[in-house]
Each structure stands twice: as C-alpha cells, then as structure tokens.
Design an enzyme around this catalytic site. Structure first.
Site, PDB file in Angstrom:
ATOM      1  N   ASP A  53       0.885  -1.482   0.125  1.00 57.62           N
ATOM      2  CA  ASP A  53       0.109   0.410  -0.311  1.00 57.62           C
ATOM      3  C   ASP A  53       1.110   1.581  -0.107  1.00 57.62           C
ATOM      4  O   ASP A  53       0.169   2.576   0.109  1.00 57.62           O
ATOM      5  CB  ASP A  53      -1.101  -0.372   1.379  1.00 57.62           C
ATOM      6  CG  ASP A  53      -0.561  -0.202   2.638  1.00 57.62           C
ATOM      7  OD1 ASP A  53       1.379  -0.538   2.480  1.00 57.62           O
ATOM      8  OD2 ASP A  53      -1.471   0.064   3.462  1.00 57.62           O
ATOM      9  N   SER A  54       1.917   0.682   0.008  1.00 55.16           N
ATOM     10  CA  SER A  54       3.006   2.243  -0.128  1.00 55.16           C
ATOM     11  C   SER A  54       2.654   2.695  -2.211  1.00 55.16           C
ATOM     12  O   SER A  54       3.551   3.588  -2.319  1.00 55.16           O
ATOM     13  CB  SER A  54       4.112   1.257  -0.329  1.00 55.16           C
ATOM     14  OG  SER A  54       4.287   0.888  -1.241  1.00 55.16           O
ATOM     15  N   ASP A  92      -1.120  -6.407   0.076  1.00 56.43           N
ATOM     16  CA  ASP A  92      -1.738  -5.594   1.060  1.00 56.43           C
ATOM     17  C   ASP A  92      -3.231  -4.640   1.354  1.00 56.43           C
ATOM     18  O   ASP A  92      -3.856  -4.809   0.758  1.00 56.43           O
ATOM     19  CB  ASP A  92      -0.946  -4.079   1.191  1.00 56.43           C
ATOM     20  CG  ASP A  92       0.418  -3.776   2.447  1.00 56.43           C
ATOM     21  OD1 ASP A  92       0.551  -4.703   3.229  1.00 56.43           O
ATOM     22  OD2 ASP A  92       1.316  -3.037   1.772  1.00 56.43           O
ATOM     23  N   LYS A 122      -1.282  -9.845   2.910  1.00 59.07           N
ATOM     24  CA  LYS A 122      -0.088  -8.677   3.748  1.00 59.07           C
ATOM     25  C   LYS A 122      -1.389  -7.916   5.209  1.00 59.07           C
ATOM     26  O   LYS A 122      -2.151  -6.826   4.812  1.00 59.07           O
ATOM     27  CB  LYS A 122       0.803  -7.841   3.592  1.00 59.07           C
ATOM     28  CG  LYS A 122       2.008  -7.761   4.810  1.00 59.07           C
ATOM     29  CD  LYS A 122       3.142  -7.386   4.922  1.00 59.07           C
ATOM     30  CE  LYS A 122       3.426  -6.011   3.651  1.00 59.07           C
ATOM     31  NZ  LYS A 122       2.913  -4.878   4.795  1.00 59.07           N
ATOM     32  N   GLU A 124      -1.264  -5.391   9.091  1.00 64.50           N
ATOM     33  CA  GLU A 124      -0.494  -4.858   9.941  1.00 64.50           C
ATOM     34  C   GLU A 124      -0.849  -5.334  11.076  1.00 64.50           C
ATOM     35  O   GLU A 124      -2.389  -4.527  11.620  1.00 64.50           O
ATOM     36  CB  GLU A 124      -0.553  -3.635   9.404  1.00 64.50           C
ATOM     37  CG  GLU A 124       0.469  -2.488   7.988  1.00 64.50           C
ATOM     38  CD  GLU A 124       0.671  -1.421   8.271  1.00 64.50           C
ATOM     39  OE1 GLU A 124       0.241  -0.726   8.961  1.00 64.50           O
ATOM     40  OE2 GLU A 124       1.233  -1.389   7.185  1.00 64.50           O
ATOM     41  N   GLU A 191       9.278  -4.374  10.420  1.00 62.22           N
ATOM     42  CA  GLU A 191       9.894  -2.635   9.939  1.00 62.22           C
ATOM     43  C   GLU A 191      10.667  -1.743  10.733  1.00 62.22           C
ATOM     44  O   GLU A 191       9.621  -1.753  11.615  1.00 62.22           O
ATOM     45  CB  GLU A 191       8.025  -2.328   9.187  1.00 62.22           C
ATOM     46  CG  GLU A 191       8.689  -0.659   8.735  1.00 62.22           C
ATOM     47  CD  GLU A 191       7.444  -0.530   7.355  1.00 62.22           C
ATOM     48  OE1 GLU A 191       6.922  -1.251   7.432  1.00 62.22           O
ATOM     49  OE2 GLU A 191       8.201   0.881   7.594  1.00 62.22           O
TER      50      GLU A 191
HETATM   51  O1  KIV Z   1       3.783  -1.199   1.468  1.00 60.70           O
HETATM   52  C1  KIV Z   1       4.963  -1.667   0.995  1.00 60.70           C
HETATM   53  O2  KIV Z   1       5.708  -1.192   0.654  1.00 60.70           O
HETATM   54  C2  KIV Z   1       5.372  -2.262   2.758  1.00 60.70           C
HETATM   55  C3  KIV Z   1       6.414  -2.928   2.599  1.00 60.70           C
HETATM   56  C4  KIV Z   1       7.120  -1.049   3.473  1.00 60.70           C
HETATM   57  C5  KIV Z   1       6.753  -3.888   3.718  1.00 60.70           C
HETATM   58  O3  KIV Z   1       4.051  -2.531   3.664  1.00 60.70           O
END
Ligand code: KIV
Length: 273
Positions: A53-54, A92, A122, A124, A191
C-alpha cells in the site's frame, strides 16, 4: 548481469519460503505496482513481489498509506500478477478493510484473491487484529503478518521513528510474532526495529521474517522499488541502499527528447513513414 543463484523457473510458494528459512537461504522481496515493472523484477529472480500500500506514496503521491482503497489495491495487484510467473505475489490489505470486523476482513481478502489472483495478503498488527487474521486463514487464504513500524497506524505513533526500542514494546512484539506463527501466518514483515530484536524474533519462530530497516538477522529483506531504484530521491532513511539512480537517467533522457523535439531533430527521415 545478476550473479544470484536462484532457481529461475521453480514457482515460489508459501511453503517454499518456509523451506528456504529451514535451509538458511535468504528471501528477497521487493514491491511492485504495475505489469511492466513486475515483469522485470520477476525475470530478475525475485522471490516475493509485494503489492504494497506504499502505492499510496509512490504511485498516488499521498503522504501516508491511509487513503488507499480496496479497489485501488486490486487494480495494482491484478496488473502485477499479469507480469509475474515465478515470484509469490502478496497484496497488502489497505487501511480500514480488516481492522474492525472479521467478516468484513474476510470479504475484503476474498475480493483481493478472486479479482486480482494474488496468492496471499499482508496485514499490519498483532493481537488487536487476531480474529480478522484467523477468519481469513480459515478460508484458506495465506496471510503475511507485519509488526514493528506499521505505517497504517502513523496517526497513533505520530512518527516514522524506530519502534520497540523499549522493553515493554519489544516484549509485546515478540508475543505478537509467536501468536502470528501459532495461528498460521506463513511469514512476517518486521519494519524499522532494532537489529538485535529482529534477530531474536527470527530465531524464536519457524516462519520466515522479512526485514525492512531491521538489520541482517532476519530471514529476508524487502525494500520499496521506487526507493531502491532511486526514482524517489526525497526519501533517504539510514536503512535504504540505492541500487540505481533512475531519477537522473530519466531526467536526462526526457531532457534530451525535449531538446530533440524543440530543435526539429526528432523525428528524422529514418524515423518517418
Ligand atoms: O507497503 C509497503 O510497501 C510495505 C513494505 C514497506 C513492507 O508494507
């Protein structure tokens, strides 16, 4: 040319990552958000491609990951899956689609799997989201955990500084990691935590840990593609190693093109019909 010795053909699965940890083989993970880059990254031999989600930061220009929607993540993941043959594709789950309610979490994860064909999600957090993770796992969807600095909680932390430097937070992180292993997560991102803590967690659990800003004692590493390729030059944390300076390369190519158009040099007769 890469000198890595990965088996370039064998498909990476969640089970294979666990085998890699057992053998002491490090896991390489990188983010991607589109078809063309995913294809290049996959062909280079990446083990895991994370549709992070970056994307909110590096694709959409937001300052946090919070605005990302489920539809946007599915769009990116679908494009990445089309460009990927060998790597495991993990998507994510965006902020607000899993935290409050296990049924909603399952509905969100099922949409990601059905519509994008990603192979895992993924999420969090630790104990706070245990029920949502369990519900998703119960549907046969593999889950990668994410502890330490969890950017979706930036408004709670108030800073992107290193997490779990104090004993209390470190002990909670270790307990969360053991819990994620116990309920069936296949891997765990750590992280921005102290290297010694990341090593301790990696030794305490049998599923692979993938670090970012967590030192060399984890079972693998992940970086954001735009950061490591030097596309996004404004972001230079200590943990980041830049493997290319693409912003300079792109700027020079684009300036050259502009000059050629302005001077009438492009297109020339051999580039015309
Ligand atoms: O969203 C992302 O790119 C991430 C990585 C930094 C692990 O969660």
């Amino acid at each position: 040319m890469s000198t890595n010795t990965v088996d370039k053909d064998r498909k990476v699965t969640t089970m294979r990552l666990i085998e890699m940890k057992r053998r002491g083989e490090k896991i390489a993970m990188l983010t991607a958000y589109d078809y063309s880059m995913a294809k290049l990254i996959d062909e280079a031999g990446m083990d895991v491609i994370l549709v992070g989600d970056s994307a909110s930061n590096v694709m959409a220009g937001n300052t946090t990951t919070l605005p990302m929607t489920l539809d946007q993540m599915i769009y990116h993941a679908k494009s990445v899956v089309k460009g990927t043959q060998r790597a495991l594709v993990v998507c994510d789950m965006p902020f607000g689609t899993y935290q409050g309610n296990p049924i909603e979490a399952l509905t969100s994860a099922v949409r990601i799997m059905k519509e994008s064909h990603a192979e895992a999600v993924k999420m969090e957090g630790g104990a706070e989201i245990r029920e949502s993770i369990e519900r998703i796992l119960s549907a046969g969807i593999p889950v990668m955990g994410h502890l330490g600095l969890t950017p979706q909680s930036i408004n709670k932390f108030g800073t992107y500084a290193v997490r779990a430097k104090e004993d209390e937070e470190a002990e909670k992180l270790i307990a969360d990691a053991k819990m994620l292993e116990e309920i069936g997560c296949f891997a765990l991102v750590l992280e921005k935590i102290p290297a010694a803590l990341a090593k301790r967690v990696s030794e305490a659990i049998s599923i692979p840990t993938i670090g970012i800003g967590a030192g060399n004692g984890t079972d693998g590493q992940v970086l954001v593609m735009h950061d490591m390729l030097g596309i996004n030059k404004g972001f230079s944390p200590k943990f980041l190693r830049r493997y290319a300076d693409l912003s300079t390369v792109i700027n020079s190519a684009v300036s050259h093109y502009i000059d050629d158009v302005k001077t009438g040099d492009f297109p020339n007769p051999s580039e015309s019909y």
